[in-house]
Design an enzyme around this catalytic site. Structure first.
Site, short mmCIF file in Angstrom:
data_model
loop_
_atom_site.label_atom_id
_atom_site.label_comp_id
_atom_site.label_asym_id
_atom_site.label_seq_id
_atom_site.Cartn_x
_atom_site.Cartn_y
_atom_site.Cartn_z
N ARG A 206 -34.11 -11.41 42.29
CA ARG A 206 -35.41 -11.62 41.60
C ARG A 206 -35.32 -12.00 39.87
O ARG A 206 -36.70 -12.43 39.80
CB ARG A 206 -36.52 -10.21 41.34
CG ARG A 206 -35.90 -9.81 43.57
CD ARG A 206 -37.79 -8.59 43.38
NE ARG A 206 -36.15 -7.21 43.22
CZ ARG A 206 -35.91 -6.80 43.73
NH1 ARG A 206 -35.33 -6.80 44.45
NH2 ARG A 206 -35.55 -5.77 43.68
N ASP A 247 -44.57 -11.59 56.00
CA ASP A 247 -44.00 -10.93 56.86
C ASP A 247 -44.70 -10.37 57.63
O ASP A 247 -46.05 -11.00 57.92
CB ASP A 247 -43.98 -9.88 55.81
CG ASP A 247 -42.65 -8.97 55.76
OD1 ASP A 247 -41.90 -8.79 55.35
OD2 ASP A 247 -43.40 -7.38 57.03
N SER A 248 -43.46 -9.54 58.79
CA SER A 248 -44.87 -9.19 60.24
C SER A 248 -44.74 -7.82 59.43
O SER A 248 -45.27 -7.26 61.04
CB SER A 248 -43.39 -9.56 61.26
OG SER A 248 -42.07 -8.35 60.53
N ASP A 297 -35.17 -14.45 52.78
CA ASP A 297 -34.33 -13.09 52.35
C ASP A 297 -34.50 -12.34 54.00
O ASP A 297 -35.32 -11.15 53.75
CB ASP A 297 -34.71 -12.43 51.38
CG ASP A 297 -33.89 -11.30 51.59
OD1 ASP A 297 -32.84 -11.26 51.59
OD2 ASP A 297 -33.68 -10.50 50.40
N CYS A 337 -27.40 -10.85 54.59
CA CYS A 337 -27.24 -8.83 54.71
C CYS A 337 -26.43 -8.64 54.90
O CYS A 337 -25.93 -7.39 55.66
CB CYS A 337 -28.88 -8.70 54.18
SG CYS A 337 -29.24 -7.63 55.23
#
Length: 394
Positions: A206, A247-248, A297, A337
């Site tokens: 970030r 985003d969900s 991400d 990830c």
């Protein structure tokens, strides 16, 4: 003390100090859940002390390779003290810090994060669970803190035959807090957030993104799988004109909006979309939208090798869409990830996505977890997060 005897030739990984013993490597011996066992080679040589997990494919997780070591309260205090001392030497620019990173700190299955004056622990293995009380007491002594919240609700506990457990382990009080990172303020809730409350492993990524936005003069940013807006704040700090975050999770987006206001940024510079990322990317393509920087991400798509093929297709698809939406001269930050997806494979997936999108691109930087998430040299499985900063040639 109970003994686990390995099959002939199965001691090689332990001799290299890999901390796992798989079920198929064991010739004989068993123990209770989390019980400390002596692990021996086929000819009776001592190899390690470990915690036994009768329900897991990883049947033993190693505490120590030293035969003279005792696995007791003093052992855990020594290991925790060493882990905390390492983080103090790293001089991390945040009061949100990973203090214990499982096997790589010699404490298999244990994760401990610090958020200001609150500790959050995940006990993800049978051994860590068995010694939970001793570990909790030692954590408070070593850190000088009084509040410890448990977030033992990860999928890995199911593999160990352990039920999910959450709640205050020591102390009590509100679970919402605000941490400082790279000069920003970030609100989170340790009881409700992903992992232990936040993605501390992306702290340095970030920071680097804020610098990249500033240096490249980025105007329009798209932050996918934005969660509570860490990369959104970074883009705003770097001077981006506008950031679209997808985003969900409605609650995560609400917290992201709160974080924007908390840091004094103009909310008009942001758009938050509660939707599926892939569907949104396809809609943007149809609308002719384009962006100067895109962050991808996603959550873990390959929890194990069995999911690898499906995950590879998913990573390729979202990166292909990202490249198509990226302006020439723009930058794509893309991450995985999934521990089952190695660094080399991830680059091949991203390269294939760029090729199918008809984009000529180059890697500007490779990224990974922040240094408070170390990876043991003998434990490559610990290197789960990998990222690429990719520049689309004009």
């Amino acid at each position: 003390m109970k003994t686990i005897r390995l099959k002939p030739g199965k001691e090689r990984s332990l001799l290299r100090h890999h901390p796992w013993v798989f079920r198929g490597a064991i010739d004989r011996g068993r123990a209770d859940v989390g019980e400390t066992v002596r692990v021996e080679s086929a000819d009776g040589r001592f190899l390690a002390w470990g915690a036994y997990a009768p329900s897991s494919n990883i049947r033993v997780r190693v505490w120590s390779f030293e035969e003279t070591e005792r696995i007791d309260a003093a052992f855990f205090e020594r290991r925790l003290s060493a882990a905390v001392a390492l983080r103090e030497r790293l001089a991390i620019d945040s009061d949100g810090v990973r203090l214990v990173h499982g096997e790589s700190d010699g404490l298999p299955g244990l994760v401990v994060d610090r958020y200001g004056d609150t500790l959050v622990a995940q006990f993800g293995s049978s051994g860590a669970e068995r010694h939970k009380s001793a570990i909790a007491d030692a954590l408070l002594r070593v850190t000088g803190l009084t509040r410890l919240y448990e977030r033992s609700d990860t999928a890995v506990r199911q593999l160990e035959g352990l039920p999910p457990v959450t709640g205050w382990l020591r102390g009590d009080g509100p679970t919402a807090c605000v941490i400082h990172e790279n000069g920003w303020r970030l609100s989170l809730d340790v009881a409700e957030g992903h992992k232990t409350g936040y993605y501390l492993d992306q702290r340095d990524s970030r920071r680097d993104f804020a610098q990249l936005v500033r240096r490249f003069g980025v105007g329009e940013v798209l932050n996918c799988y934005s969660y509570t807006g860490g990369f959104t704040l970074a883009a705003l700090a770097g001077g981006a004109r506008h950031v679209t975050s997808i985003d969900s999770s409605g609650p995560a987006l609400a917290r992201a909006q709160h974080n924007v206001i908390l840091n004094g940024y103009d909310a008009a510079r942001c758009t938050f979309i509660d939707a599926d990322v892939n569907a949104s990317l396809r809609a943007f393509l149809a609308q002719g939208r384009r962006f100067d920087a895109i962050v991808l991400d996603p959550p873990k798509l390959a929890p194990s090798a069995a999911h690898l093929e499906r995950a590879a297709r998913a990573y390729k698809d979202v990166n292909r869409l990202g490249f198509k939406l990226l302006n020439p001269g723009g930058v794509l930050l893309t991450y995985s990830c999934s521990g089952a997806v190695g660094v080399e494979l991830f680059q091949k997936i991203v390269a294939s996505a760029a090729h199918e999108a008809g984009v000529d691109a180059a890697i500007l930087a490779r990224q990974g977890s922040a240094p408070d998430h170390p990876t043991g040299l003998a434990f490559p499985e610990g290197e789960y997060l990998k990222g690429l900063v990719v520049w689309r040639r004009p």
